[in-house]
Design a protein around this motif. Structure first.
Motif, PDB file in Angstrom:
ATOM      1  N   UNK A   1       0.817  -1.215   0.000  1.00 56.18           N
ATOM      2  CA  UNK A   1       0.000   0.000   0.000  1.00 56.18           C
ATOM      3  C   UNK A   1       0.846   1.258   0.000  1.00 56.18           C
ATOM      4  N   UNK A   2       1.902   1.267   0.830  1.00 54.40           N
ATOM      5  CA  UNK A   2       2.788   2.436   0.866  1.00 54.40           C
ATOM      6  C   UNK A   2       3.489   2.627  -0.472  1.00 54.40           C
ATOM      7  N   UNK A   3       3.870   1.527  -1.097  1.00 58.13           N
ATOM      8  CA  UNK A   3       4.528   1.636  -2.400  1.00 58.13           C
ATOM      9  C   UNK A   3       3.620   2.220  -3.455  1.00 58.13           C
ATOM     10  N   UNK A   4       2.351   1.811  -3.434  1.00 62.33           N
ATOM     11  CA  UNK A   4       1.396   2.354  -4.404  1.00 62.33           C
ATOM     12  C   UNK A   4       1.210   3.850  -4.183  1.00 62.33           C
ATOM     13  N   UNK A   5       1.067   4.275  -2.910  1.00 62.78           N
ATOM     14  CA  UNK A   5       0.892   5.698  -2.615  1.00 62.78           C
ATOM     15  C   UNK A   5       2.104   6.501  -3.050  1.00 62.78           C
ATOM     16  N   UNK A   6       3.299   5.994  -2.799  1.00 64.75           N
ATOM     17  CA  UNK A   6       4.521   6.711  -3.177  1.00 64.75           C
ATOM     18  C   UNK A   6       4.666   6.775  -4.694  1.00 64.75           C
ATOM     19  N   UNK A   7       4.284   5.669  -5.373  1.00 67.19           N
ATOM     20  CA  UNK A   7       4.383   5.676  -6.834  1.00 67.19           C
ATOM     21  C   UNK A   7       3.428   6.697  -7.443  1.00 67.19           C
ATOM     22  N   UNK A   8       2.206   6.765  -6.902  1.00 70.69           N
ATOM     23  CA  UNK A   8       1.250   7.742  -7.408  1.00 70.69           C
ATOM     24  C   UNK A   8       1.704   9.162  -7.104  1.00 70.69           C
ATOM     25  N   UNK A   9       2.299   9.361  -5.940  1.00 67.89           N
ATOM     26  CA  UNK A   9       2.785  10.690  -5.584  1.00 67.89           C
ATOM     27  C   UNK A   9       3.912  11.123  -6.516  1.00 67.89           C
ATOM     28  N   UNK A  10       4.789  10.181  -6.857  1.00 67.37           N
ATOM     29  CA  UNK A  10       5.884  10.514  -7.773  1.00 67.37           C
ATOM     30  C   UNK A  10       5.383  10.834  -9.179  1.00 67.37           C
ATOM     31  N   UNK A  11       4.215  10.328  -9.539  1.00 66.67           N
ATOM     32  CA  UNK A  11       3.611  10.610 -10.840  1.00 66.67           C
ATOM     33  C   UNK A  11       2.787  11.885 -10.818  1.00 66.67           C
ATOM     34  N   UNK A  12       2.711  12.508  -9.665  1.00 72.07           N
ATOM     35  CA  UNK A  12       1.975  13.762  -9.568  1.00 72.07           C
ATOM     36  C   UNK A  12       0.503  13.598  -9.291  1.00 72.07           C
ATOM     37  N   UNK A  13       0.080  12.432  -8.896  1.00 77.29           N
ATOM     38  CA  UNK A  13      -1.327  12.200  -8.587  1.00 77.29           C
ATOM     39  C   UNK A  13      -1.536  12.479  -7.099  1.00 77.29           C
TER      40      UNK A  13
END
Length: 230
Positions: free
Chosen positions: A8-20
């Protein structure tokens, strides 16, 4: 739980890095939560039940359990389902919800000691004190039977065909239940036969009464020769 947290943390960080941002995702997450709640409610129920099992620990790996008509040993506990190996060595996968909602017997949760109740019927007129003594002797001689709690012998009922006794013994392991019952039963049969005490069987006496009320007992007649059967 740690693996789910990491994912879950990885998904949130990945989305944050994409600007979402979360403001853009919260409505989508809310809609997906409602849809999953209706469509996958059984999976979520099993998931939550798995968390209850992991935290409350009503069962552990290696425990011997009875669930409905299933008897076996817990071999694996997962977040969605639990694997039970029955006494035929078959592996049965059971949804965790079943352990939370159904009646569960755990034979080894806090104590491996279990009680075995053996029943015997002796003929009317038997020496009851002697029967007590022999049943207790059979239990005391058996190495599988525990001395504490000690065996107990009771004459529980005065039946129409027999005097009914119960021998209550305790064994240290579930595996010993059948072996102890077999050994004690064989020893009781031997001791009662040596003492001349008969094991009761169902029987019936038939009496016919004449008009003068004189009773006559009906006995089994000897087999007649073939010539006299006509």
């Amino acid at each position: 739980l740690l693996s789910y947290t990491i994912v879950g943390s990885g998904i949130v960080m990945a989305l944050a890095s994409l600007g979402v941002s979360w403001d853009k995702l919260q409505w989508l997450v809310a809609a997906l939560s409602v849809g999953l709640g209706f469509g996958l409610q059984e999976i979520f129920a099993n998931f939550i039940s798995g968390l209850i099992i992991l935290f409350e620990r009503p069962i552990r790996i290696g425990d011997t359990i009875t669930l409905g008509n299933l008897h076996g040993t817990v071999s694996r506990i997962r977040i969605r389902a639990t694997t039970v190996t029955d006494f035929d060595r078959k592996e049965i996968i059971i949804p965790n919800k079943t352990f939370v909602t159904d009646q569960l017997i755990n034979w080894s949760l806090s104590d491996n000691v279990t009680r075995v109740v053996l029943t015997f019927g002796v003929a009317h007129g038997s020496d009851l004190a002697r029967v007590h003594q022999l049943l207790r002797q059979a239990a005391d001689e058996n190495a599988r039977v525990l001395a504490d709690p000690e065996p107990q012998v009771f004459c529980v009922s005065y039946g129409p065909h027999s005097l009914n006794f119960e021998l209550r013994i305790f064994v240290n392991d579930l595996v010993d239940r059948l072996f102890a019952a077999d050994e004690v039963n064989c020893r009781v049969e031997e001791l009662l036969r040596e003492a001349g005490i008969r094991i009761a069987f169902e029987q019936m006496d038939v009496w016919l009464h004449r008009d003068d009320s004189e009773p006559v007992k009906v006995q089994t007649a000897k087999e007649l020769p073939p010539a006299s059967l006509g």
